[in-house]
Design a protein around this motif. Sequence first.
Motif, mmCIF file in Angstrom:
data_model
loop_
_atom_site.group_PDB
_atom_site.id
_atom_site.type_symbol
_atom_site.label_atom_id
_atom_site.label_comp_id
_atom_site.label_asym_id
_atom_site.label_seq_id
_atom_site.Cartn_x
_atom_site.Cartn_y
_atom_site.Cartn_z
ATOM 1 N N ALA A 183 0.209 -22.211 -16.046
ATOM 2 C CA ALA A 183 -0.400 -23.198 -15.157
ATOM 3 C C ALA A 183 -0.752 -24.490 -15.880
ATOM 4 N N LEU A 184 -0.630 -24.498 -17.202
ATOM 5 C CA LEU A 184 -0.941 -25.681 -17.998
ATOM 6 C C LEU A 184 0.271 -26.592 -18.098
ATOM 7 N N PRO A 185 0.067 -27.878 -18.354
ATOM 8 C CA PRO A 185 1.196 -28.803 -18.475
ATOM 9 C C PRO A 185 2.098 -28.458 -19.658
ATOM 10 N N ILE A 186 3.365 -28.733 -19.516
ATOM 11 C CA ILE A 186 4.287 -28.613 -20.637
ATOM 12 C C ILE A 186 3.873 -29.611 -21.719
ATOM 13 N N GLY A 187 3.855 -29.152 -22.944
ATOM 14 C CA GLY A 187 3.428 -29.993 -24.062
ATOM 15 C C GLY A 187 2.056 -29.634 -24.581
ATOM 16 N N LEU A 188 1.206 -29.071 -23.727
ATOM 17 C CA LEU A 188 -0.092 -28.593 -24.188
ATOM 18 C C LEU A 188 0.142 -27.305 -24.981
ATOM 19 N N PRO A 189 -0.358 -27.191 -26.221
ATOM 20 C CA PRO A 189 -0.053 -26.024 -27.060
ATOM 21 C C PRO A 189 -0.474 -24.705 -26.417
ATOM 22 N N LYS A 190 0.410 -23.726 -26.481
ATOM 23 C CA LYS A 190 0.170 -22.402 -25.895
ATOM 24 C C LYS A 190 0.762 -21.360 -26.837
ATOM 25 N N LEU A 191 -0.043 -20.426 -27.292
ATOM 26 C CA LEU A 191 0.416 -19.411 -28.239
ATOM 27 C C LEU A 191 -0.108 -18.051 -27.795
ATOM 28 N N MET A 192 0.791 -17.079 -27.663
ATOM 29 C CA MET A 192 0.397 -15.730 -27.244
ATOM 30 C C MET A 192 0.746 -14.744 -28.339
ATOM 31 N N VAL A 193 -0.278 -14.099 -28.911
ATOM 32 C CA VAL A 193 -0.078 -13.050 -29.901
ATOM 33 C C VAL A 193 -0.063 -11.730 -29.135
ATOM 34 N N SER A 194 1.082 -11.060 -29.146
ATOM 35 C CA SER A 194 1.248 -9.931 -28.234
ATOM 36 C C SER A 194 2.046 -8.795 -28.854
ATOM 37 N N THR A 195 1.727 -7.593 -28.416
ATOM 38 C CA THR A 195 2.525 -6.433 -28.818
ATOM 39 C C THR A 195 3.894 -6.444 -28.148
ATOM 40 N N ASP A 224 8.783 -17.589 -18.824
ATOM 41 C CA ASP A 224 9.426 -18.221 -17.677
ATOM 42 C C ASP A 224 9.965 -19.591 -18.097
ATOM 43 N N VAL A 225 9.622 -20.670 -17.387
ATOM 44 C CA VAL A 225 10.145 -21.989 -17.751
ATOM 45 C C VAL A 225 9.084 -22.840 -18.447
ATOM 46 N N SER A 226 8.088 -22.200 -19.047
ATOM 47 C CA SER A 226 7.052 -22.922 -19.774
ATOM 48 C C SER A 226 7.429 -23.035 -21.251
ATOM 49 N N ASP A 227 6.506 -23.593 -22.057
ATOM 50 C CA ASP A 227 6.735 -23.715 -23.503
ATOM 51 C C ASP A 227 5.767 -22.834 -24.290
ATOM 52 N N ILE A 228 5.482 -21.648 -23.754
ATOM 53 C CA ILE A 228 4.633 -20.690 -24.460
ATOM 54 C C ILE A 228 5.347 -20.177 -25.708
ATOM 55 N N ILE A 229 4.627 -20.131 -26.815
ATOM 56 C CA ILE A 229 5.134 -19.531 -28.049
ATOM 57 C C ILE A 229 4.632 -18.098 -28.115
ATOM 58 N N MET A 230 5.547 -17.150 -28.292
ATOM 59 C CA MET A 230 5.169 -15.744 -28.407
ATOM 60 C C MET A 230 5.205 -15.328 -29.872
ATOM 61 N N MET A 231 4.119 -14.740 -30.358
ATOM 62 C CA MET A 231 4.035 -14.277 -31.745
ATOM 63 C C MET A 231 3.824 -12.765 -31.751
ATOM 64 N N PRO A 232 4.704 -11.992 -32.389
ATOM 65 C CA PRO A 232 4.497 -10.541 -32.452
ATOM 66 C C PRO A 232 3.219 -10.197 -33.207
ATOM 67 N N SER A 233 2.464 -9.248 -32.680
ATOM 68 C CA SER A 233 1.224 -8.836 -33.339
ATOM 69 C C SER A 233 1.473 -7.830 -34.465
ATOM 70 N N ILE A 234 2.666 -7.268 -34.545
ATOM 71 C CA ILE A 234 3.079 -6.246 -35.513
ATOM 72 C C ILE A 234 2.353 -4.924 -35.254
ATOM 73 N N THR A 235 1.052 -4.869 -35.511
ATOM 74 C CA THR A 235 0.304 -3.662 -35.167
ATOM 75 C C THR A 235 -0.258 -3.815 -33.754
ATOM 76 N N ASP A 236 -0.682 -2.715 -33.176
ATOM 77 C CA ASP A 236 -1.319 -2.791 -31.871
ATOM 78 C C ASP A 236 -2.659 -3.507 -32.018
#
Length: 407
Positions: free
Chosen positions: A117-129, A140-152
């Motif tokens: 829901a945030l504008p494209i260009g606003l930093p977005k980072l998701m640390v996820s399993t 989807d069509v956003s610019d979210i960065i996905m970072m693997p959490s490695i451990t749960d």
Amino acid sequence: MKRVYVVGTADTKGAELAYLAAQIAACGAAVTVVDLGTSGRADASAFAGVDFVPASEIATHGGGATLQAVAASDRGSAVAAMTEAFCGFVTTRTDIAGMIGIGGGGGTVMATAGMRALPIGLPKLMVSTLASGDVAPYVDVSDIIMMPSITDMAGLNRISRVILDNAARAIAAMATQPAAPADDRPAVGLTMFGVTTACVTAVVETLKSSRDCLVFHATGTGGRTMETLAASGMLEGMLDVTTTEICDLLVGGVLPARDDRLDVVATTGLPYVGSLGALDMVNFWAPDTVPAAFEGRTFYEHNPNVTLMRTTKDECRRIGAWIGNKLNACPGPVRILIPEKGVSALDVEGGPFFDPHADAVLFDTLENTVEWTQNRRLQRLPLHINDPAFAAALAEAYREITAKKGK
């Protein structure tokens, strides 16, 4: 003051959220922690001294729901309710410099919905399993960065601390360091495929001195991304050269548009120049993935993982009528340019998809379906889509319909 929003379920990830917030603050960024927990059992004392938004406040943005009602629901319903509420909450905030989330399945769903829901260009980072799997439902069509959490996400340890430290530095830097300077040229969205690259490259070369040209790969998400930017007011207009995603939608390919393709042209009234790029093809993956129903058709191996199928006259008729009906709803300036000598690099005399009869059905159906007006015009040109003269005509048409803006 702009702040980094740290998002997660404080009832199950409280220690991780507190640690992450402290690391971001140590980098010099102001922090707000947002609790998306659905149980109502978060320990707010873990966030003493930190700007903290409790889950009870988030829940009120979901149509008057309370956290007690959310907690009483089954897990799936609770996550869905909190997801809706978080999206509503995000739209009320004006102080977000960046957003970082942590989570497993439910946390990732909720946090990334708000990020989208945030504008494209606003930093977005998701640390996820879930970051090393199929992340399309979350990004989807956003610019979210996905970072693997490695451990749960089940407590702090020597691995999770390193990952969260890295994530903290990344979001703090993105949120506090100046981004690229603003471009004062108006932005135009263009769609391109490999088989229309020569055309779109030439259009960009012609317009780049006066327009910031944003080219989108027409792979299903490309068209949607362009139209999302158009709906958000970030585009002056569109040069939709490559409408091939509509083929996959109507015929059953793997890179389809959605049913709402072109609707944004109607709802915004933005200047629109369109063409029929790559409407001669439907996309599939490797040859053995092509559905048996298409046996005997004309195919071309684009590469070992992508197989292209030539559209038939009947399919071209459906495609032309579909586009035409969409264009009839568009109130703004519309120009459609038809390249009569072929719509892709494969649709050229001697090429594997050369079929002037199928093309003629496409062209004639579109022309006969659209209600042409002074504001909605058609040009049929005796040129191939990759002919430099066709690119020049597209650029000129775009200049003409945006000239009234003084550009």
